[in-house]
Structure formats: structure tokens, C-alpha cells
Design an enzyme around this catalytic site. Structure first.
Site, PDB file in Angstrom:
ATOM      1  N   VAL A  36       3.527  52.147  39.467  1.00  0.00           N
ATOM      2  CA  VAL A  36       4.982  52.076  39.510  1.00  0.00           C
ATOM      3  C   VAL A  36       5.433  50.807  38.783  1.00  0.00           C
ATOM      4  CG1 VAL A  36       7.027  51.985  40.980  1.00  0.00           C
ATOM      5  CG2 VAL A  36       5.051  53.312  41.708  1.00  0.00           C
ATOM      6  N   ALA A  48       5.331  45.310  38.870  1.00  0.00           N
ATOM      7  CA  ALA A  48       4.703  46.630  38.918  1.00  0.00           C
ATOM      8  C   ALA A  48       3.666  46.633  40.032  1.00  0.00           C
ATOM      9  CB  ALA A  48       4.025  46.951  37.589  1.00  0.00           C
ATOM     10  N   LYS A  49       3.165  47.784  40.380  1.00  0.00           N
ATOM     11  CA  LYS A  49       2.044  47.878  41.316  1.00  0.00           C
ATOM     12  C   LYS A  49       1.342  49.201  41.090  1.00  0.00           C
ATOM     13  CE  LYS A  49       0.721  45.357  44.955  1.00  0.00           C
ATOM     14  NZ  LYS A  49       0.961  43.905  44.940  1.00  0.00           N
ATOM     15  N   GLY A  50       0.038  49.205  41.278  1.00  0.00           N
ATOM     16  CA  GLY A  50      -0.727  50.433  41.160  1.00  0.00           C
ATOM     17  C   GLY A  50      -1.424  50.723  42.469  1.00  0.00           C
ATOM     18  N   ASP A  55      -5.715  43.529  43.793  1.00  0.00           N
ATOM     19  CA  ASP A  55      -4.915  43.565  45.014  1.00  0.00           C
ATOM     20  C   ASP A  55      -5.884  44.010  46.118  1.00  0.00           C
ATOM     21  OD1 ASP A  55      -1.723  43.483  45.528  1.00  0.00           O
ATOM     22  OD2 ASP A  55      -2.636  44.863  46.936  1.00  0.00           O
TER      23      ASP A  55
END
Ligand code: GLU
Length: 418
Positions: free
Chosen positions: A62, A107-109, A148
Site C-alpha cells: 500500500v 508505504a507498507k507491505g 518490519d
């Protein structure tokens, strides 16, 4: 008493944005723009397991907003991850990068997977396949992933290699948090934990708390929790309690974090460490201490236990460890809470240093990295503190106003295309 309210990471993130928008008297259009990620990419990751069978994992990346620079944020492997949660975390990254004043968006996955159940080779195949599915949206000037929860430097090496193989040349600047031997920065692994303690130092001055012999309890003994405990001990604090997913330990005379880490590596748990008493994770949060560092999961300090929190300061090393009701209650109790988007921005700050080193083909010493991290954290803390004083608010509101305000300013200056 406080009523229990159902929260998701996204409802909390949206409520925080709304609060900041109201306080900043933000233009309604910009508020609407910031309420939604710019792009969400959902993928099915087909992986051949070691036994020959094929399994399919859901993945997402995202990209929230990039007005201040390329998208930036970690990749999380977690069995229960949802699109909403990743969207919320991507939003927090946007504010975090703005607070740290580094030229990135957020962003982050996430991949729905229990990484403990896959072998190393299976994890490698999963990582490479995931990257191949989103590769067109990644890149050193587009979107730069990092570690993360349940991903690490090795995972980032696979990200770098997959991206580079698909481009046809090595591109170390496409990802951060890599091992040092393939372009990673000195000090990146420790950065989040050390950054938390820089904030603790700043906050301690504001509440007249002497750090020498101050007692610290750390929930979570992963990368962030361990390095926060270590940095606190280096400052002369007494780390009286630590915990991991199996439970915690308590010693009023102080624990040696490095020895506890060794014990955990040997036994698989921090518990049964010599000279200490075993406690539960709940007891850890309620321990008598000056500083509490939640460095594990979300929603740990809630309306159910907030009355029992005895710490004078809470430094949120994890993302979202305090629910909104507990947050309010802590503020009313006079507890100094350093919010996640400020407290844990040291990780992405050293990610930025890594990217700069890669782009300029330099390698900085650990001394240089740590000095620059200290400068950035102090500046970020002071900026947030000054704004919260001016607004007569808690530090979280100040941090949100600073982060959201900086991003909104960038959007206003850029204008809306077409
Ligand atoms: N995953 C970390 C965070 O939540 C680091 C992100 C990065 O370095 O890009 O802040």
C-alpha cells in the site's frame, strides 16, 4: 470507568488524521486525499514448498502518499495481516517520515504468512515471487521497502537481488535494512531501539526525570526491544523487566540485556533467567517503573489495564501499542507518552542514511550514523514538543499535527494534476 471500544488499526489512524485535520483547519479536499492511500496493490504469491506442493499466500503493498518524496516503508510477514491494517500502517509511515523530516512518503507491505512455519528456502522463494509481482511499483525513486515484523536484513538482501536481477544490474538503493556486505548501513539494525532512547532522553529532561538509575520495563525482546533495552542500560538506566512472546522476567536490581539475549538464544525464551523472577506480559506492563517501553504488538495498553500502569513515561517503540481511550487516560494521569510516529522514527531515519550512502556510493562509519541519528531524533522531538506546548496538547496530537501539516503543505505547493 472507560468503555471498551472496538478498534482496528485503520479506524484509529483515520481518527488521528481527523483530529489533526481539525486542529490544523485543513482544507477538506486535502483531508479527503490523505484519508485514502494513493495506490494499493494486491497479489497472490504462489510458492513451491520444499515437499513439492504449491501454496498461495496473499500479499499487498500500500502506497499512501508521496508528496514529499518516494514511498518508503517496511514489509511485514504476519499470518493475520489485513489490507486495512497495512493501509493504516502506510499512513503512519507518511506522518513518520514527515516528522523525521526525511524526503519520503509512506508505504507498507504485508504478506499473510507465518514465517516461522516456512523453511529459509521457502521464505526466499516467497520473498522473490512477492517482489517480482510488485516490481514495477518499486524502485529507488519510486518506493523503497525495508524490514518490519518478521522480516530482516536477509529478507532485504533477497529483495535487492530480485529487483536487481529483473532490472539487469545491481541496484542497492532500491531497498534499505540490507546486510552491511551488500550495501547496508552501519547501525541500521540498532537504529529503531536507539532512536526510542534518544526520545526518552529528551522527554526525561522535560519531566525532570534523572535517567541514572531510572527503572525501565521493555515489552518485546525482538530487534527493537533488545536495542532499546541495551541503549537504556548504556545510559545508566536500570532495565528491571523485559519480556518476549513466551513471558517476562523481573529483577529490581537491573538486568543485563546482552546476557538476557544470550540466554534467549540458548533457551528460546527470556524466562528462567538467573537472578530474576518470571512474570507475565500483563505484569510487565503494570510493573513499578519510571519508563515503560512497549516494543511488541498493537493494543497492549487498553482501558482494561491503563489504571494499573505505574510508569511516569511511556515510549511507544511498537506501532499502535496504546488504544485511544488508554491514551487519553494516560494523559489525564499526567503520564508523558512519546507516540510511535515520533519514538520509532529512528529506523526509517537510518534507512534514509543507507539510501543516501547507496546513491552516493559511500559507506559511513557507525560514529557518523549514530551522531546523525541523534541530531535527527533531537530535532524531531523538539519540533513535536514545541508544537504540543503551543497547542497545549499531548505529544501525540503535536506529532500528528506536525506530520500531517508538513505533508499537506507539500500537497498544496505541488497542486493537483491535471
Ligand atoms: N518498518 C520500519 C517502520 O515501521 C522501518 C521502515 C523503513 O525503514 O522504511 O518504521
Amino acid at each position: 470507568m472507560f468503555m471498551a471500544v472496538e478498534h482496528t488499526a485503520l479506524t484509529v489512524a483515520l481518527a488521528q488524521l481527523k483530529l489533526a485535520a481539525q486542529k490544523l483547519e485543513l482544507n477538506q479536499g486535502i483531508y479527503k486525499m490523505l484519508s485514502q492511500p494513493k495506490r494499493s496493490i494486491m497479489v497472490s504469491i504462489n510458492v513451491r514448498l520444499d515437499n513439492g506442493a504449491i501454496d498461495v499466500y496473499n500479499g499487498v503493498r500500500v502506497q499512501h502518499w508521496d508528496a514529499r518524496g518516494p514511498f518508503k516503508g517496511g514489509i511485514r510477514y504476519y499470518p493475520k495481516i489485513t489490507l486495512d491494517e497495512v493501509a493504516a500502517l502506510s499512513m503512519l509511515m507518511t506522518w513518520k517520515c514527515a516528522i523525521a523530516d526525511i524526503p519520503y512518503g509512506g508505504a507498507k507491505g504485508g504478506v499473510c504468512v507465518d514465517s516461522k512455519k516456512l523453511s529459509k528456502r521457502e521464505l526466499e522463494r516467497l520473498t522473490r515471487r512477492y517482489v517480482s509481482l510488485i516490481v514495477e511499483y518499486l524502485g529507488p525513486h519510486r518506493d523503497i521497502p525495508a524490514p518490519d515484523m518478521y522480516t530482516d536484513a536477509q529478507t532485504m538482501a533477497w529483495v535487492m537481488d530480485t529487483y536487481s536481477q529483473l532490472k539487469g544490474y545491481m541496484v542497492p538503493e532500491c531497498v534499505t535494512g540490507k546486510p552491511v556486505e551488500v550495501g547496508g548501513s552501519e547501525g541500521r539494525t540498532e537504529a529503531t531501539g536507539r532512536g526510542v532512547i534518544h526520545c526518552v532522553q529528551q522527554a526525561a529532561q522535560r519531566i525532570d526525570l534523572r535517567l541514572k538509575d531510572a527503572s525501565v520495563a521493555v515489552q518485546g525482546f525482538g530487534n527493537v526491544g533488545y536495542h532499546a533495552a541495551q541503549a537504556a542500560a548504556e545510559l545508566g538506566c536500570k532495565v528491571v523487566a523485559v519480556s518476549d512472546s513466551t513471558g517476562g522476567i523481573y529483577n529490581p536490581n537491573g538486568l543485563n540485556p546482552a546476557q538476557v539475549l544470550k540466554h534467549k538464544a540458548e533457551t528460546g525464551s527470556v524466562q528462567a533467567f538467573k537472578g530474576s523472577r518470571d512474570i507475565t506480559n500483563e505484569e510487565l506492563l503494570e510493573t513499578s517503573c519510571d519508563i515503560l517501553v512497549p516494543a511488541a504488538l498493537e493494543n497492549q495498553i487498553t482501558c482494561n489495564n491503563v489504571d494499573k500502569i505505574k510508569a511516569r513515561m511511556v515510549a511507544e517503540a511498537a506501532n499502535g501499542p496504546t488504544t485511544p481511550e488508554a491514551d487519553k487516560a494516560l494523559y489525564e494521569k499526567g503520564v508523558c507518552l512519546v507516540p510511535d510516529i515520533l519514538a520509532n522514527c529512528g529506523g526509517v531515519t537510518v534507512s534514509y542514511f543507507e539510501w543516501v550512502q547507496n546513491l552516493t556510493r559511500e559507506h559511513w562509519s557507525i560514529e557518523k550514523v549514530n551522531r546523525k541519528l541523534g541530531e535527527k531524533m533531537t530535532r524531531a522531538f523538539n519540533d513535536v514538543y514545541a508544537l504540543s506546548q503551543k497547542e497545549e496538547s499531548d505529544l501525540r496530537t503535536g506529532a500528528l499535527m506536525l506530520g500531517v501539516g508538513r505533508v499537506a503543505d507539500a500537497i498544496k505547493t505541488l497542486g493537483l494534476w491535471p
